[in-house]
Write a protein that holds these residues in place. Structure first.
Motif, mmCIF file in Angstrom:
data_model
loop_
_atom_site.group_PDB
_atom_site.id
_atom_site.type_symbol
_atom_site.label_atom_id
_atom_site.label_comp_id
_atom_site.label_asym_id
_atom_site.label_seq_id
_atom_site.Cartn_x
_atom_site.Cartn_y
_atom_site.Cartn_z
ATOM 1 N N MET A 147 0.808 -1.514 0.013
ATOM 2 C CA MET A 147 -0.001 -0.054 0.021
ATOM 3 C C MET A 147 0.691 1.243 -0.015
ATOM 4 O O MET A 147 1.764 1.410 0.776
ATOM 5 N N ALA A 148 0.706 2.104 -0.909
ATOM 6 C CA ALA A 148 1.558 3.238 -1.056
ATOM 7 C C ALA A 148 0.965 4.559 -0.731
ATOM 8 O O ALA A 148 0.030 5.328 -1.412
ATOM 9 N N ILE A 149 1.358 4.885 0.224
ATOM 10 C CA ILE A 149 1.121 6.459 0.864
ATOM 11 C C ILE A 149 2.491 7.416 0.653
ATOM 12 O O ILE A 149 3.511 6.777 1.071
ATOM 13 N N ALA A 150 2.315 8.555 0.120
ATOM 14 C CA ALA A 150 3.346 9.484 0.291
ATOM 15 C C ALA A 150 3.677 9.580 1.552
ATOM 16 O O ALA A 150 2.926 10.034 2.820
ATOM 17 N N ASP A 151 5.293 9.327 2.058
ATOM 18 C CA ASP A 151 5.629 9.464 3.389
ATOM 19 C C ASP A 151 5.345 11.059 3.989
ATOM 20 O O ASP A 151 4.908 10.863 5.281
ATOM 21 N N SER A 152 5.256 11.686 3.432
ATOM 22 C CA SER A 152 5.069 13.152 3.733
ATOM 23 C C SER A 152 3.687 13.314 4.135
ATOM 24 O O SER A 152 3.317 13.748 5.191
ATOM 25 N N LEU A 153 2.777 12.817 3.405
ATOM 26 C CA LEU A 153 1.377 12.522 3.713
ATOM 27 C C LEU A 153 1.138 11.717 5.153
ATOM 28 O O LEU A 153 0.302 12.188 5.833
ATOM 29 N N ARG A 154 1.810 10.746 5.111
ATOM 30 C CA ARG A 154 1.540 9.870 6.386
ATOM 31 C C ARG A 154 2.050 10.642 7.653
ATOM 32 O O ARG A 154 1.394 10.502 8.638
ATOM 33 N N ARG A 155 2.729 11.427 7.594
ATOM 34 C CA ARG A 155 3.775 12.076 8.729
ATOM 35 C C ARG A 155 2.965 13.240 9.191
ATOM 36 O O ARG A 155 2.921 13.487 10.298
ATOM 37 N N SER A 156 1.997 13.664 8.266
ATOM 38 C CA SER A 156 1.290 14.713 8.600
ATOM 39 C C SER A 156 -0.120 14.420 9.394
ATOM 40 O O SER A 156 -0.922 15.471 9.994
ATOM 41 N N LEU A 157 -0.528 13.285 9.287
ATOM 42 C CA LEU A 157 -1.814 12.712 9.943
ATOM 43 C C LEU A 157 -1.646 12.120 11.069
ATOM 44 O O LEU A 157 -0.820 11.410 11.603
ATOM 45 N N ARG A 158 -2.707 12.502 11.884
ATOM 46 C CA ARG A 158 -2.909 11.840 13.308
ATOM 47 C C ARG A 158 -3.701 10.600 13.206
ATOM 48 O O ARG A 158 -3.365 9.861 13.955
ATOM 49 N N LEU A 159 -4.612 10.629 12.268
ATOM 50 C CA LEU A 159 -5.308 9.173 11.945
ATOM 51 C C LEU A 159 -5.586 8.923 10.360
ATOM 52 O O LEU A 159 -5.550 10.276 9.722
ATOM 53 N N PRO A 160 -5.607 7.833 10.101
ATOM 54 C CA PRO A 160 -5.692 7.747 8.603
ATOM 55 C C PRO A 160 -7.053 8.128 7.904
ATOM 56 O O PRO A 160 -7.866 7.141 7.596
ATOM 57 N N VAL A 161 -7.555 9.245 7.954
ATOM 58 C CA VAL A 161 -8.956 9.624 7.591
ATOM 59 C C VAL A 161 -8.737 10.952 6.645
ATOM 60 O O VAL A 161 -7.951 11.715 6.710
ATOM 61 N N ILE A 162 -9.711 10.832 5.518
ATOM 62 C CA ILE A 162 -9.770 11.828 4.751
ATOM 63 C C ILE A 162 -11.258 12.153 4.928
ATOM 64 O O ILE A 162 -12.196 11.569 4.696
ATOM 65 N N GLY A 163 -11.590 13.494 5.184
ATOM 66 C CA GLY A 163 -12.889 14.047 5.231
ATOM 67 C C GLY A 163 -13.460 14.070 3.819
ATOM 68 O O GLY A 163 -12.879 15.213 3.256
ATOM 69 N N SER A 164 -14.422 13.386 3.579
ATOM 70 C CA SER A 164 -15.055 13.623 2.150
ATOM 71 C C SER A 164 -15.433 15.076 2.197
ATOM 72 O O SER A 164 -15.994 15.673 2.759
ATOM 73 N N PRO A 165 -15.511 15.596 0.589
ATOM 74 C CA PRO A 165 -15.932 16.634 0.419
ATOM 75 C C PRO A 165 -17.542 16.843 0.333
ATOM 76 O O PRO A 165 -17.972 15.956 -0.318
ATOM 77 N N LEU A 166 -18.174 17.643 0.994
ATOM 78 C CA LEU A 166 -19.567 17.554 1.235
ATOM 79 C C LEU A 166 -20.216 18.758 0.431
ATOM 80 O O LEU A 166 -19.922 19.953 0.786
ATOM 81 N N PHE A 167 -21.068 18.281 -0.746
ATOM 82 C CA PHE A 167 -21.745 19.658 -1.384
ATOM 83 C C PHE A 167 -22.254 20.427 -0.451
ATOM 84 O O PHE A 167 -23.253 19.974 0.276
#
Length: 329
Positions: free
Chosen positions: A1-21
């Motif tokens: 599973m490939a996640i950019a290291d810089s993105l992983r280091r910036s996260l507290r939890l592996p969560v993306i808040g979805s864009p809500l119209f």
């Protein structure tokens, strides 16, 4: 599973808040990023067109200032959603603005995002694309996306009809890159379950509609708190694409949620419901089956604290249970 290291280091939890119209605003996105999860908003929420640049400037400035003031905290990047469809007459303008401001993450929806991928990759941006089936997943990968968002049954908004177990398993047979999983996730245990299935991130939307910072009327938030999983109606009437909506909002609009006609997909639109006076998402409220576990409307910071505690507790319990099974074997 490939996640950019810089993105992983910036996260507290592996969560993306979805864009809500109509719901995701700078206030919600900034609160999510400060709390350590990716916050996202649809470009079309910023109206009129010049507002998009204003939003990007404000979000980046506030997050940069927060990082400087709190150097030890994880502050997540933000994402902008682009609807890739002929009915979106702002797409070229919004792409140009996002490139100029080097938006770190792009979330694309509907058609294959070839032009968006080219634009984002011109400066190193990441593109994650919404898919509901294998055909769309393969086409998105041909476009060169950096990850797939699997929008499964039970998710809010334009959800698919496949189980997360089925769709994720099928996609993993031919793709080992980044996967974001959506489908009625509202707790820390749900986040861990998404990872256990093989996803890199959980994609959470409905849980954040019921938060203080969300740009939703109080009646919408309360309807989520008051609803149950069986109160979610799956229909294509309101936009031409199948999606999940709160039964109570359909009833309040004077419609029978058990006798909704089918919409003509070729006349897809994202403003009104097939000639109905009620509009999605203003009057007809999108929501996922995760309402089953939503009972309050907290601030985002408090909510993410809770999700983290639930995540840690679930992981520890799973480790204890797995150890027990191992000894029994």
């Amino acid at each position: 599973m490939a996640i950019a290291d810089s993105l992983r280091r910036s996260l507290r939890l592996p969560v993306i808040g979805s864009p809500l119209f109509m719901v995701s605003s700078p206030e919600l996105v900034i609160a999510q990023c400060k709390a350590g999860i990716v916050g996202a908003f649809p470009a079309l929420n910023a109206r009129p067109e010049p507002a998009l640049e204003e939003w990007l400037i404000r979000i980046r400035a506030e997050l940069d200032a927060y990082r400087s003031e709190h150097p030890g905290r994880r502050v997540a990047p933000f994402a902008v959603n682009q609807i890739v469809h002929g009915s979106n007459n702002r797409l070229a303008h919004d792409i140009e603005v996002c490139v100029r401001h080097k938006v770190p993450i792009w979330i694309t929806s509907l058609q294959a995002p070839d032009a968006v991928v080219e634009a984002a990759h011109s400066y190193g941006g990441l593109v994650y694309h919404d898919v509901t089936n294998i055909k769309h997943a393969r086409r998105a990968l041909q476009a060169g996306v950096d990850g797939l968002i699997l929008v499964c049954t039970g998710a809010g908004g334009h959800a698919g009809a496949l189980s997360p177990f089925a769709l994720l398993t099928a996609v993993r047979e031919f793709y080992d890159g980044t996967i974001i999983l959506s489908g009625a996730i509202s707790t820390g245990a749900g986040i861990l379950a998404a990872q256990a299935l093989g996803a890199d991130f959980a994609y959470m939307g409905t849980r954040f509609i019921a938060s203080r910072e969300a740009n939703a009327v109080d009646a919408y938030k309360q309807a989520i708190v008051d609803s149950h999983a069986e109160d979610i109606v799956y229909t294509n009437l309101f936009t031409g694409v199948h999606g999940n909506y709160l039964r109570s909002s359909i009833v309040n609009a004077g419609l029978d949620p058990d006798a909704l006609p089918e919409a003509d997909k070729s006349r897809m639109n994202f403003a009104s419901g097939g000639g109905q006076k009620a509009k999605a998402w203003r009057d007809i409220w999108g929501s996922g089956q995760s309402v089953a576990g939503i009972h309050d409307v907290p601030p985002v910071s408090e909510l993410v604290d809770r999700l983290e505690a639930e995540y840690v507790a679930a992981r520890e319990q799973l480790q204890r249970d797995a150890s027990g099974w191992s000894r029994d074997g």
